[in-house]
Scaffold this active site. Sequence first.
Site, PDB file in Angstrom:
ATOM      1  N   GLU A 287       0.817  -1.219   0.000  1.00  0.00           N
ATOM      2  CA  GLU A 287       0.000   0.000   0.000  1.00  0.00           C
ATOM      3  C   GLU A 287       0.849   1.266   0.000  1.00  0.00           C
ATOM      4  OE1 GLU A 287      -2.694  -0.573   3.331  1.00  0.00           O
ATOM      5  OE2 GLU A 287      -4.063  -1.701   2.065  1.00  0.00           O
ATOM      6  N   ASP A 366      -8.577  -8.517   4.121  1.00  0.00           N
ATOM      7  CA  ASP A 366      -8.362  -7.351   4.982  1.00  0.00           C
ATOM      8  C   ASP A 366      -9.519  -7.156   5.949  1.00  0.00           C
ATOM      9  OD1 ASP A 366      -7.289  -5.091   6.029  1.00  0.00           O
ATOM     10  OD2 ASP A 366      -7.557  -3.834   4.254  1.00  0.00           O
ATOM     11  N   GLU A 394     -12.909  -1.359  11.432  1.00  0.00           N
ATOM     12  CA  GLU A 394     -12.789  -0.652  10.152  1.00  0.00           C
ATOM     13  C   GLU A 394     -13.892  -1.030   9.157  1.00  0.00           C
ATOM     14  OE1 GLU A 394      -9.006  -1.253   8.343  1.00  0.00           O
ATOM     15  OE2 GLU A 394      -9.606  -0.303   6.467  1.00  0.00           O
TER      16      GLU A 394
HETATM   17  C1  GCV Z   1      -2.640   1.019   8.309  1.00  0.00           C
HETATM   18  C2  GCV Z   1      -6.062  -1.708   5.382  1.00  0.00           C
HETATM   19  C3  GCV Z   1      -6.470  -0.401   5.984  1.00  0.00           C
HETATM   20  C4  GCV Z   1      -5.300   0.547   6.096  1.00  0.00           C
HETATM   21  C5  GCV Z   1      -4.213  -0.130   6.903  1.00  0.00           C
HETATM   22  C6  GCV Z   1      -3.839  -1.433   6.224  1.00  0.00           C
HETATM   23  C7  GCV Z   1      -2.806  -2.212   7.003  1.00  0.00           C
HETATM   24  O1  GCV Z   1      -5.741  -1.551   4.052  1.00  0.00           O
HETATM   25  O2  GCV Z   1      -7.497   0.157   5.227  1.00  0.00           O
HETATM   26  O3  GCV Z   1      -5.753   1.710   6.722  1.00  0.00           O
HETATM   27  O4  GCV Z   1      -3.094   0.704   7.002  1.00  0.00           O
HETATM   28  O5  GCV Z   1      -4.986  -2.236   6.102  1.00  0.00           O
HETATM   29  O6  GCV Z   1      -3.214  -3.122   7.711  1.00  0.00           O
HETATM   30  O7  GCV Z   1      -1.639  -1.924   6.891  1.00  0.00           O
END
Ligand code: GCV
Length: 802
Positions: A287, A366, A394
């Site tokens: 990411e 996720d 989330e």
């Molecule tokens: C901290 C997901 C979340 C991100 C998070 C990522 C991770 O993609 O949306 O906010 O980043 O997981 O676990 O690194």
Amino acid sequence: MRRCVFFLAIALHAETGREAWLRYSRENPEAIPAVLATLGDSPVIVNARDEILRGIRGMAGKTLRLESAMPRENAIVLGTLPAFPNLSANLPDDAYWLKTVHSGNIDYTVVTATNDRGVLYGAFALLRKIALGQPVTNLDEQQTPYAPIRWVNQWDRLDGTIERGYGGRSIFWDEGRARGDLTRVRDYGRLLASLGINGCAINNVNADKRILSPDFFPQIASIAAALRPWGVKTVISVDFGSPKTIGGLNTFDPLDPLVAAWWKTKIDELYAAIPDLGGVVMKADSEGQVGPSAYKRTHADAANVVARALQPHGGMIFYRGFVYDHHMDWNNPKNDRARAAYDNFVDLDGKFDHNVVIQIKNGPIDFQVREPASPLFAALQKTNQAIELQITQEYMGQARHMVFLVPQWKETLDFDMGPAPVKRLVRGFIGVANVGLDDSWLGNHLSQANLYGFGRLAWNPDLTSRQIIDEWTQQTFSTGRKAVDAIAQMQLTSWRTYENYTGPLGLQTLTDIVGNHYGVAIEASERNGWGQWHRADEKGVGMDRTTATGTGYIGQYSPSVARMFESVATCPDDLLLFLHHVPYTYKLHSGKTVIQYIYDSHYEGAQAVEDYVRDWKSLQSQVDEQRFAEVSHQLEYQAGQAQVWRDAVNTWFWHTSGIADAKGRVGNYPGRIEAESMALDGYTIKLVTPWEGASGGKAIECANERCSASFRYEGDPGWHTIRVQYFDQSAGVSHFKLFVGSQMVDEWSADDRVPERRTKVDSSSSTRCTITGVALRKGDEIRIEGIPDGAEHAAIDYVEIR
Ligand code: GCV
């Protein structure tokens, strides 16, 4: 001005929720000795002593007399094993022993352990027993934590915001620095210690490179000093690119000796400032975070270069298994994000240093509402691994929805991967907690159960969900049978309920995956590179992950699991669409078609939340006023949101599949009057995007100082409930008034606290006001007046009259 809260409480005293499960409010516990003796004076032991003092004062209204030697009368005695020459036990670190020792006619309640932290855990365990009304007069109980690593991660940014945090701003950071007042950090340390959690990563895994600059070391040290007396080690997240970004090198290649030397010096400096630092967390090649792929190196190269710098200090590196390409070609049916963790790590098994732990999310995508266990758990056999669970909700309603996650976590932990259940394959439990400054810590009193449950499972994953929720309720709200049973019923069904109205059958949470991860947006996951695809089209739905015709993901499991998943005949219905693509008319094991299941589950889910509102309301006399009202408000809001989800998902699948609901409910909403069909004065019609986020795809918005929308009531006369479904964005505080004829029957402000980025008129901002007991006659004019504020245009979706 009132908020739209549908009933107010007249009940017991108010509580803020800040004490969480450590309220110590039980009355009349059994006989407690008058003396508390402490054999030892480390800060951790002193905290254990003070906690018992505080707990007994709260629960028995008595102040124990403190002594520092073995008294010659009944006493609670705290100390590590060497303080008790007559007691011997082989206890690992952090384990505790609660033992009633009879000496003549004196009874000592001994709380002991090998290390100070174990004594602290024993003290909390003793208090928990008292709080739960369990006998403490004849104890002989040794408890050893299941996993040596029981950590939480905070995704706090240095500016004080928290990525995916729903309980307010950071307790650690503010405006680029550690907070001066770390009271809440100390309070957090206490909560964590009460669960046996022994480590906390204090900054986001999307790490700010500044954390490794020298002026941050004293700041980290101040946070560590606040957590240390609670036996919680401080951990930091670091950016793999740091040798270049802050080190001034022209490379961060892990095999470059200059880079290795840089890490060594940096970690030495860090340990000079915080000698008991737990270690570091690292997110690399994921990411947008840089990683070893920049130099064609492996994840083992990346983890080991930092591990070797940590090793002399006893530090560990938690290297995240969450590595995937978010620019995948959607058109290629063989591409599959779910494969990524396994594909990236399996060939590296055995190549990681002993102080590296691969931190693996419970599922391969996720933190979705339902996923199978990650195949990586069984694939790594010569590598340390920890399971990463997400406490912050989330994709699970962001603490505006009650979703108790322990049943979900247990399903993964107990899942037999072939070699063994997941819980036997991991030696660490990591919970992404993201608590904030709000009194409720997590944004919702009921969400605290997830932090509690995480800690209890890390200590003992064999506890049942019911045991955990009952313990939590008794300490957090009430020991009354009615409350305990009602809250258990609500919390234990809440995951299934949420799944029912968001994404059942393995569809994943059908949310806006490229936006706020909160509202409904069924196509947001498709036609992009993020790989959270469900591939629903007019013919069918689901990702084909079979080895025969699909992406081959199922082949990453051991043969017994792969066999079960590969065949639709043996694949569990709950995971069907995660693993297979089927036509809408495919019949599930229950005999129901997929499309009818989607319709039915959404109606069941939305109804279940309405029932939670009713059930909670029945607890008014059992719960303090403030928390009763706040949870009431939250559940009423959730009920409105569940209906939005129900209608959005069902309408979308109806339009896409062309198959109607056999029960005739979808698209047919008795008592609903669309705002766009009302007589509008000043209001204009707005097309909502995505269309399924509003009833009929449309809403009305007011661009004037004030507007109104009206219609004539055509139903039966009598007492009715009026629900106004409107949009509460974060851009202002609109005001609404509801009139029947010329009489104003209610008014309210759209000032609810909404998760960040709920800026649009869409399902994320959709909410409702319920006005009960309104007398209506046929022909009555019902009029809503909207007064916009700033960029919030008093938007309305519909009115429902029941
Ligand atoms: C901290 C997901 C979340 C991100 C998070 C990522 C991770 O993609 O949306 O906010 O980043 O997981 O676990 O690194």
